[in-house]
Design a protein around this motif. Structure first.
Motif, PDB file in Angstrom:
ATOM      1  N   TRP A   1      41.906  42.856  43.070  1.00  0.00           N
ATOM      2  CA  TRP A   1      43.122  43.164  43.806  1.00  0.00           C
ATOM      3  C   TRP A   1      43.153  44.601  44.326  1.00  0.00           C
ATOM      4  O   TRP A   1      44.134  45.020  44.941  1.00  0.00           O
ATOM      5  CB  TRP A   1      44.356  42.895  42.933  1.00  0.00           C
ATOM      6  CG  TRP A   1      44.200  43.249  41.484  1.00  0.00           C
ATOM      7  CD1 TRP A   1      43.694  42.472  40.507  1.00  0.00           C
ATOM      8  CD2 TRP A   1      44.548  44.494  40.855  1.00  0.00           C
ATOM      9  NE1 TRP A   1      43.696  43.130  39.295  1.00  0.00           N
ATOM     10  CE2 TRP A   1      44.220  44.368  39.479  1.00  0.00           C
ATOM     11  CE3 TRP A   1      45.088  45.685  41.317  1.00  0.00           C
ATOM     12  CZ2 TRP A   1      44.428  45.393  38.567  1.00  0.00           C
ATOM     13  CZ3 TRP A   1      45.307  46.701  40.416  1.00  0.00           C
ATOM     14  CH2 TRP A   1      44.972  46.559  39.067  1.00  0.00           C
ATOM     15  N   VAL A   2      42.065  45.342  44.084  1.00  0.00           N
ATOM     16  CA  VAL A   2      41.925  46.695  44.611  1.00  0.00           C
ATOM     17  C   VAL A   2      40.780  46.711  45.629  1.00  0.00           C
ATOM     18  O   VAL A   2      39.651  46.325  45.318  1.00  0.00           O
ATOM     19  CB  VAL A   2      41.624  47.731  43.504  1.00  0.00           C
ATOM     20  CG1 VAL A   2      41.438  49.110  44.097  1.00  0.00           C
ATOM     21  CG2 VAL A   2      42.751  47.727  42.475  1.00  0.00           C
TER      22      VAL A   2
ATOM     23  N   LYS B   1      47.829  51.872  36.875  1.00  0.00           N
ATOM     24  CA  LYS B   1      48.057  50.985  35.741  1.00  0.00           C
ATOM     25  C   LYS B   1      48.950  49.846  36.207  1.00  0.00           C
ATOM     26  O   LYS B   1      50.101  50.057  36.575  1.00  0.00           O
ATOM     27  CB  LYS B   1      48.712  51.738  34.576  1.00  0.00           C
ATOM     28  CG  LYS B   1      47.815  52.773  33.925  1.00  0.00           C
ATOM     29  CD  LYS B   1      48.481  53.418  32.726  1.00  0.00           C
ATOM     30  CE  LYS B   1      47.572  54.454  32.075  1.00  0.00           C
ATOM     31  NZ  LYS B   1      48.207  55.090  30.897  1.00  0.00           N
ATOM     32  N   ASP B   2      48.373  48.645  36.214  1.00  0.00           N
ATOM     33  CA  ASP B   2      49.104  47.453  36.643  1.00  0.00           C
ATOM     34  C   ASP B   2      48.613  46.290  35.794  1.00  0.00           C
ATOM     35  O   ASP B   2      47.600  45.660  36.094  1.00  0.00           O
ATOM     36  CB  ASP B   2      48.862  47.177  38.128  1.00  0.00           C
ATOM     37  CG  ASP B   2      49.837  46.142  38.674  1.00  0.00           C
ATOM     38  OD1 ASP B   2      50.378  45.360  37.863  1.00  0.00           O
ATOM     39  OD2 ASP B   2      50.052  46.115  39.897  1.00  0.00           O
ATOM     40  N   THR B   3      49.318  46.016  34.713  1.00  0.00           N
ATOM     41  CA  THR B   3      48.884  44.989  33.760  1.00  0.00           C
ATOM     42  C   THR B   3      49.690  43.700  33.890  1.00  0.00           C
ATOM     43  O   THR B   3      49.642  42.847  32.999  1.00  0.00           O
ATOM     44  CB  THR B   3      49.010  45.524  32.326  1.00  0.00           C
ATOM     45  OG1 THR B   3      50.360  45.959  32.095  1.00  0.00           O
ATOM     46  CG2 THR B   3      48.068  46.696  32.101  1.00  0.00           C
TER      47      THR B   3
ATOM     48  N   SER C   1      35.684  43.955  38.648  1.00  0.00           N
ATOM     49  CA  SER C   1      36.689  43.781  37.588  1.00  0.00           C
ATOM     50  C   SER C   1      38.107  43.764  38.124  1.00  0.00           C
ATOM     51  O   SER C   1      39.013  43.230  37.467  1.00  0.00           O
ATOM     52  CB  SER C   1      36.544  44.891  36.543  1.00  0.00           C
ATOM     53  OG  SER C   1      35.245  44.908  35.997  1.00  0.00           O
ATOM     54  N   PHE C   2      38.314  44.363  39.275  1.00  0.00           N
ATOM     55  CA  PHE C   2      39.669  44.469  39.829  1.00  0.00           C
ATOM     56  C   PHE C   2      39.648  44.012  41.289  1.00  0.00           C
ATOM     57  O   PHE C   2      39.662  44.833  42.215  1.00  0.00           O
ATOM     58  CB  PHE C   2      40.180  45.910  39.718  1.00  0.00           C
ATOM     59  CG  PHE C   2      40.092  46.480  38.325  1.00  0.00           C
ATOM     60  CD1 PHE C   2      41.011  46.127  37.364  1.00  0.00           C
ATOM     61  CD2 PHE C   2      39.071  47.360  37.984  1.00  0.00           C
ATOM     62  CE1 PHE C   2      40.932  46.642  36.083  1.00  0.00           C
ATOM     63  CE2 PHE C   2      38.985  47.881  36.709  1.00  0.00           C
ATOM     64  CZ  PHE C   2      39.920  47.519  35.749  1.00  0.00           C
TER      65      PHE C   2
ATOM     66  N   ASN D   1      48.627  44.264  45.348  1.00  0.00           N
ATOM     67  CA  ASN D   1      47.390  44.528  46.074  1.00  0.00           C
ATOM     68  C   ASN D   1      47.352  45.990  46.510  1.00  0.00           C
ATOM     69  O   ASN D   1      48.372  46.537  46.954  1.00  0.00           O
ATOM     70  CB  ASN D   1      47.273  43.614  47.296  1.00  0.00           C
ATOM     71  CG  ASN D   1      47.015  42.163  46.907  1.00  0.00           C
ATOM     72  OD1 ASN D   1      46.275  41.907  45.966  1.00  0.00           O
ATOM     73  ND2 ASN D   1      47.631  41.231  47.611  1.00  0.00           N
TER      74      ASN D   1
ATOM     75  N   VAL E   1      41.417  52.453  36.627  1.00  0.00           N
ATOM     76  CA  VAL E   1      42.357  51.344  36.730  1.00  0.00           C
ATOM     77  C   VAL E   1      42.550  50.763  35.335  1.00  0.00           C
ATOM     78  O   VAL E   1      41.572  50.366  34.680  1.00  0.00           O
ATOM     79  CB  VAL E   1      41.849  50.261  37.698  1.00  0.00           C
ATOM     80  CG1 VAL E   1      42.856  49.114  37.777  1.00  0.00           C
ATOM     81  CG2 VAL E   1      41.605  50.851  39.081  1.00  0.00           C
ATOM     82  N   ASN E   2      43.778  50.733  34.891  1.00  0.00           N
ATOM     83  CA  ASN E   2      44.110  50.223  33.548  1.00  0.00           C
ATOM     84  C   ASN E   2      43.237  50.860  32.472  1.00  0.00           C
ATOM     85  O   ASN E   2      42.633  50.180  31.629  1.00  0.00           O
ATOM     86  CB  ASN E   2      43.984  48.700  33.510  1.00  0.00           C
ATOM     87  CG  ASN E   2      45.009  48.028  34.407  1.00  0.00           C
ATOM     88  OD1 ASN E   2      46.015  48.629  34.783  1.00  0.00           O
ATOM     89  ND2 ASN E   2      44.755  46.777  34.759  1.00  0.00           N
TER      90      ASN E   2
ATOM     91  N   PRO F   1      49.200  41.229  39.625  1.00  0.00           N
ATOM     92  CA  PRO F   1      49.226  42.629  40.065  1.00  0.00           C
ATOM     93  C   PRO F   1      49.342  42.753  41.578  1.00  0.00           C
ATOM     94  O   PRO F   1      48.978  41.841  42.335  1.00  0.00           O
ATOM     95  CB  PRO F   1      47.877  43.162  39.577  1.00  0.00           C
ATOM     96  CG  PRO F   1      47.014  41.960  39.427  1.00  0.00           C
ATOM     97  CD  PRO F   1      47.921  40.855  39.031  1.00  0.00           C
TER      98      PRO F   1
ATOM     99  N   PHE G   1      36.873  52.484  37.564  1.00  0.00           N
ATOM    100  CA  PHE G   1      36.996  51.387  38.528  1.00  0.00           C
ATOM    101  C   PHE G   1      35.660  50.727  38.814  1.00  0.00           C
ATOM    102  O   PHE G   1      34.658  51.390  39.075  1.00  0.00           O
ATOM    103  CB  PHE G   1      37.591  51.915  39.843  1.00  0.00           C
ATOM    104  CG  PHE G   1      37.569  50.899  40.950  1.00  0.00           C
ATOM    105  CD1 PHE G   1      38.452  49.827  40.933  1.00  0.00           C
ATOM    106  CD2 PHE G   1      36.644  50.997  41.990  1.00  0.00           C
ATOM    107  CE1 PHE G   1      38.431  48.881  41.944  1.00  0.00           C
ATOM    108  CE2 PHE G   1      36.621  50.053  42.999  1.00  0.00           C
ATOM    109  CZ  PHE G   1      37.520  48.991  42.975  1.00  0.00           C
TER     110      PHE G   1
END
Length: 332
Positions: A325-326, A292-294, A322-323, A300, A313-314, A298, A318
């Motif tokens: 940074w992952v 969880k990183d809102t 959408s993410f 990496n 994720v959030n 955010p 996943f």
């Protein structure tokens, strides 16, 4: 007393005429090897006082005719007749300040509470921090005088707290073979290093207050937790190396469940201020991962977990699109 109860008279009105009835009230004793609690209460209106009493009785208190067989047996302390395992189980539902007070009941009770394998210490159960601290000091001091193992510790205190009392408590718990540690770290303190090198811990939940401006609740760059299977980090700061990278989980060879909630990096002084940092989650035993990183920027994440089954994720499954940074790596 049984005869008095059996002979009680109740008056009822029946078609305008009063009729006398006798109702028989008897103790319904429990089955053999069971214990039954009989309780009653009363209110005295003149002084506005309320009282209640409870009596534990087994199947031998009354004969089949309902007569009292033994006055002595009725008055005996049946709670103290229970085995230690049951008494400790009852204590597990009590607040710690009440548990400790049982030590004054008798010689048998003096050290019984120390055998509790699970301790829950919350500041909300006390009127102020001073009493809370004194209670914890007494617990650590008393348990240190014997070999009393401890399975789990649940500590909750968001506000500032005494450093020595907190450190002594955590150190004592770890030294007693602690398996489960759930701790809300006070804002002015960090965790002692013994937590991160424990060979007995299987579950570790660390939560830090958002008011920890000095970022004292930190996760070191390397963990020596060979038995750890469940790790939950909430608002915990993670130390990085000279490149701004962190890889703390690779040495946890039994880790299966990892939850990271609003965690941040702590860089050493040689790392430039504008370095964002990268958290490497590399673990071959990991099966469940939650991040969880809102924040607006955010951190990496680089993930290598070949046995991963569940990844959120959030609060959403996943999806790489959408993410961004992952990053998922398929080879170490």
């Amino acid at each position: 007393m049984a005869k008095d109860i059996d002979g009680c008279e109740h008056y009822h009105f029946n078609r305008g005429r009063r009729r006398l009835e006798t109702e028989f009230i008897r103790w319904k004793f429990p089955n053999e090897c069971w214990i039954k609690l009989n309780c009653d209460g009363a209110h005295k209106k003149s002084v506005d006082l309320v009282g209640c009493v409870g009596l534990l009785r087994d199947s031998d208190v009354f004969s089949s005719q309902g007569e009292v067989r033994s006055i002595h047996k009725m008055k005996r302390d049946m709670i103290s007749d229970l085995p230690n395992t049951i008494l400790l189980h009852i204590m597990s539902f009590m607040m710690i300040k009440d548990i400790v007070q049982t030590s004054i009941l008798s010689k048998r009770w003096k050290n019984l509470w120390k055998c509790l394998m699970d301790l829950k210490l919350s500041t909300f159960d006390f009127n102020n921090a001073r009493i809370f601290g004194e209670c914890i000091s007494g617990i650590v001091s008393s348990r240190s005088k014997g070999n009393y193992p401890l399975r789990s510790l649940d500590f909750h205190r968001h506000s500032p707290f005494q450093h020595k009392i907190f450190t002594d408590l955590i150190t004592h718990a770890i030294s007693r073979g602690l398996v489960i540690l759930k701790v809300v770290v006070p804002t002015n303190l960090g965790l002692p290093n013994c937590v991160f090198i424990s060979h007995s811990l299987t579950t570790l939940h660390i939560s830090s207050s958002s008011y920890d401006y000095h970022r004292r609740a930190r996760l070191p760059m390397y963990l020596d937790l060979p038995a750890l299977t469940n790790l939950h980090l909430d608002n915990v700061k993670i130390e990085t190396d000279h490149n701004g990278h962190a890889q703390p989980f690779s040495t946890c060879t039994k880790l299966k469940y990892l939850s990271i909630d609003k965690c941040y990096f702590i860089h050493i002084k040689s790392v430039p201020f504008d370095v964002k940092g990268i958290l490497h989650i590399m673990n071959v035993t990991l099966t469940d991962l939650t991040i969880k990183d809102t924040s607006h920027t955010p951190s990496n994440y680089v993930i290598f977990a070949p046995n991963l089954i569940s990844f959120e994720v959030n609060d959403s499954p996943f999806h790489a699109s959408s993410f961004p940074w992952v990053k998922i790596e398929h080879s170490s």
